[in-house]
Design a protein around this motif. Structure first.
Motif, short mmCIF file in Angstrom:
data_model
loop_
_atom_site.label_atom_id
_atom_site.label_comp_id
_atom_site.label_asym_id
_atom_site.label_seq_id
_atom_site.Cartn_x
_atom_site.Cartn_y
_atom_site.Cartn_z
N LYS A 99 4.08 -8.02 -9.39
CA LYS A 99 4.04 -7.85 -7.93
C LYS A 99 2.74 -8.34 -7.30
N PHE A 159 -1.78 -0.01 -9.52
CA PHE A 159 -1.15 -0.81 -8.47
C PHE A 159 -2.14 -0.81 -7.32
N GLU A 160 -2.68 -1.99 -7.05
CA GLU A 160 -3.74 -2.08 -6.05
C GLU A 160 -3.29 -2.88 -4.85
N LEU A 161 -3.89 -2.52 -3.74
CA LEU A 161 -3.59 -3.16 -2.46
C LEU A 161 -4.84 -3.86 -1.96
N ASP A 205 2.38 4.56 0.37
CA ASP A 205 2.29 3.15 0.73
C ASP A 205 3.57 2.37 0.44
N ILE A 258 -1.95 -3.83 4.83
CA ILE A 258 -1.78 -4.33 3.48
C ILE A 258 -1.47 -5.82 3.56
N ALA A 316 -2.77 2.08 -4.69
CA ALA A 316 -1.60 2.45 -3.90
C ALA A 316 -1.10 3.83 -4.31
N VAL A 334 4.53 -1.54 1.26
CA VAL A 334 4.47 -2.47 0.13
C VAL A 334 5.79 -3.21 0.02
N THR A 367 -0.78 -7.38 -2.80
CA THR A 367 -0.44 -6.36 -3.78
C THR A 367 -0.56 -6.94 -5.18
N LEU A 376 9.04 -0.49 -7.07
CA LEU A 376 8.37 -0.25 -5.78
C LEU A 376 8.89 0.99 -5.07
#
Length: 135
Positions: free
Chosen positions: A80, A52-54, A10, A62, A6, A14, A65, A38
């Motif tokens: 998250k 931080f991956e989506l 994004d 998306i 992310a 998110v 998360t 965030l």
């Protein structure tokens, strides 16, 4: 479906996903407290060596998360981890958590910590299934 890192671009999408899921479970988003990370994903996660991956679906939406925030010597905090309601029950939560564990190892973390609300029983079951221990 695929994972990608992310960026702050994004962040609005998110927040929309995470806050909708929080409300779904009866929680109020805490934009000045626990959810303030965030607002600036890059500073909160990436700048300190975290991730931080989506999880992105085939329509470039998306749907999930997961964040890894550096948290002490050799440790990170899993934060998250959320998956859109319509995608639950398909093994994607397990895939997300396995990906987060692999990412943590790749980044050099030796321990992953997490806190979760006791009402999130499915999440707790998944964490325990993949070896997380309550403390």
């Amino acid at each position: 479906m695929h994972f990608r890192s992310a960026t702050n671009a994004d962040a609005p999408r998110v927040r929309d996903l995470v806050f909708a899921i929080l409300r779904e479970f009866g929680f109020t988003p805490d934009t000045c407290g626990t959810d303030s990370d965030l607002t600036d994903i890059e500073a909160s996660y990436l700048a300190g060596g975290g991730a931080f991956e989506l999880l992105i679906n085939d329509q470039d939406c998306i749907i999930g998360t997961v964040g890894l925030m550096p948290h002490g010597e050799g440790a990170c905090e899993l934060r998250k981890m959320y998956l859109a309601q319509e995608h639950r029950g398909r093994g994607l939560g397990k895939l997300m958590l396995e990906n987060a564990i692999a990412t943590a190892r790749r980044l050099g973390f030796r321990r992953i910590e997490l806190e979760t609300e006791s009402r999130l029983v499915d999440a707790i079951r998944l964490y325990k299934h993949l070896g997380f221990q309550p403390i």
